[in-house]
Design a protein around this motif. Structure first.
Motif, PDB file in Angstrom:
ATOM      1  N   TYR A  31       0.637  -1.739   0.320  1.00  0.00           N
ATOM      2  CA  TYR A  31       0.676   0.481   0.204  1.00  0.00           C
ATOM      3  C   TYR A  31       0.639   1.185   0.278  1.00  0.00           C
ATOM      4  O   TYR A  31       0.303   2.225  -0.479  1.00  0.00           O
ATOM      5  CB  TYR A  31      -0.998  -0.205   1.018  1.00  0.00           C
ATOM      6  N   ILE A  32       1.708   1.252   0.835  1.00  0.00           N
ATOM      7  CA  ILE A  32       3.123   2.814   1.159  1.00  0.00           C
ATOM      8  C   ILE A  32       3.245   2.457  -0.399  1.00  0.00           C
ATOM      9  O   ILE A  32       3.661   3.685  -0.786  1.00  0.00           O
ATOM     10  CB  ILE A  32       3.957   2.416   2.348  1.00  0.00           C
ATOM     11  N   LEU A  33       3.951   1.245  -0.458  1.00  0.00           N
ATOM     12  CA  LEU A  33       4.981   1.360  -1.655  1.00  0.00           C
ATOM     13  C   LEU A  33       4.819   1.787  -3.700  1.00  0.00           C
ATOM     14  O   LEU A  33       5.044   2.466  -4.175  1.00  0.00           O
ATOM     15  CB  LEU A  33       5.837   0.553  -2.293  1.00  0.00           C
ATOM     16  N   LEU A  34       3.139   1.696  -3.365  1.00  0.00           N
ATOM     17  CA  LEU A  34       2.125   1.536  -4.539  1.00  0.00           C
ATOM     18  C   LEU A  34       1.420   2.642  -4.486  1.00  0.00           C
ATOM     19  O   LEU A  34      -0.107   2.307  -4.804  1.00  0.00           O
ATOM     20  CB  LEU A  34       1.810  -0.167  -5.406  1.00  0.00           C
ATOM     21  N   LYS A  35       2.190   4.358  -3.918  1.00  0.00           N
ATOM     22  CA  LYS A  35       1.630   5.472  -3.710  1.00  0.00           C
ATOM     23  C   LYS A  35      -0.134   5.329  -3.148  1.00  0.00           C
ATOM     24  O   LYS A  35      -1.162   5.596  -3.813  1.00  0.00           O
ATOM     25  CB  LYS A  35       1.255   5.594  -5.260  1.00  0.00           C
ATOM     26  N   ARG A  36      -0.227   4.701  -2.483  1.00  0.00           N
ATOM     27  CA  ARG A  36      -1.536   4.259  -1.220  1.00  0.00           C
ATOM     28  C   ARG A  36      -2.967   3.678  -2.306  1.00  0.00           C
ATOM     29  O   ARG A  36      -3.667   3.914  -2.039  1.00  0.00           O
ATOM     30  CB  ARG A  36      -2.068   5.459  -1.036  1.00  0.00           C
ATOM     31  N   ASP A  37      -2.078   2.892  -3.511  1.00  0.00           N
ATOM     32  CA  ASP A  37      -3.863   1.987  -3.044  1.00  0.00           C
ATOM     33  C   ASP A  37      -3.627   0.926  -2.611  1.00  0.00           C
ATOM     34  O   ASP A  37      -3.466  -0.129  -2.355  1.00  0.00           O
ATOM     35  CB  ASP A  37      -2.633   0.537  -4.869  1.00  0.00           C
ATOM     36  N   ILE A  38      -5.526   1.366  -2.474  1.00  0.00           N
ATOM     37  CA  ILE A  38      -5.873   0.016  -0.892  1.00  0.00           C
ATOM     38  C   ILE A  38      -5.984  -1.347  -1.560  1.00  0.00           C
ATOM     39  O   ILE A  38      -5.829  -2.249  -0.966  1.00  0.00           O
ATOM     40  CB  ILE A  38      -7.298   0.725  -0.671  1.00  0.00           C
ATOM     41  N   ALA A  39      -6.700  -1.286  -2.892  1.00  0.00           N
ATOM     42  CA  ALA A  39      -6.934  -2.649  -4.024  1.00  0.00           C
ATOM     43  C   ALA A  39      -5.694  -3.886  -3.486  1.00  0.00           C
ATOM     44  O   ALA A  39      -6.227  -4.749  -2.754  1.00  0.00           O
ATOM     45  CB  ALA A  39      -7.367  -1.994  -4.647  1.00  0.00           C
ATOM     46  N   LEU A  40      -4.657  -2.147  -4.381  1.00  0.00           N
ATOM     47  CA  LEU A  40      -3.577  -3.887  -3.916  1.00  0.00           C
ATOM     48  C   LEU A  40      -2.973  -4.431  -2.628  1.00  0.00           C
ATOM     49  O   LEU A  40      -2.641  -4.810  -2.838  1.00  0.00           O
ATOM     50  CB  LEU A  40      -2.546  -3.153  -5.390  1.00  0.00           C
TER      51      LEU A  40
END
Length: 174
Positions: A31-40
């Motif tokens: 979530y933190i690494l991928l710019k706050r993408d909650i689904a991933l």
């Protein structure tokens, strides 16, 4: 007075709890690494949880939580003979009951050991049952945690040998 001795660590909620923590940590990291993408983050967290709880922990469950007990008439142990029984034990540890085998149903037994630097280390006791099945009783936890690991192993080997009326124990090397 009823004699009973326990060996190894009892099954508990720790494998499931550790899997949840691991999944949450991986999910948060993604979530933190991928710019706050909650689904991933949720997807990777669930995948990590499933890998930990249905792939990694079941493999090591018999040696981590292989509690077994011996008393005057029988040996009780957790049956981890199939992968599905191991997964059920992780998700429902309270409902997992120990199986019991009477000494009359044990044909023979062996002590499985390994050798490192001229030192023999016992790993488990292998019971050969009259129904054709084998049951492995882990000794590694007691060897790590007991105050007198050699005495524990000596006692149980002597006890089973006497109960089965064997003259000696067969030692198998791994």
């Amino acid at each position: 007075m009823k004699m009973e001795r326990s060996f190894a660590r009892k099954l508990n909620w720790k494998p499931l709890f550790n899997s949840l923590i691991f999944g949450a940590a991986i999910g948060t990291f993604v979530y933190i690494l991928l710019k706050r993408d909650i689904a991933l983050g949720i997807m990777f967290g669930i995948i990590a949880f499933l890998i930990q709880s249905i792939v990694i922990y079941p493999r090591y469950l018999p040696s981590l939580y292989g509690c077994w007990k011996i008393n005057e008439g029988s040996v009780s142990y957790y049956d981890y003979s199939t992968w599905s029984k191991r997964i059920k034990a992780i998700f429902l540890p309270v409902s997992k009951k120990q199986k019991s085998v009477s000494f009359e149903n044990i044909m023979s037994y062996s002590l499985v050991v390994s050798k490192k630097s001229d030192k023999w280390t016992p790993h488990y006791i292998l019971l050969k049952l009259d129904n054709g099945h084998n049951v492995a009783l882990d000794l590694s936890w007691n060897l790590l945690k007991s105050g007198a690991p050699g005495k524990d192993v000596e006692w149980v080997v002597d006890y089973i040998t006497n109960k089965l009326h064997q003259k000696t124990v067969q030692v198998l090397q791994v």
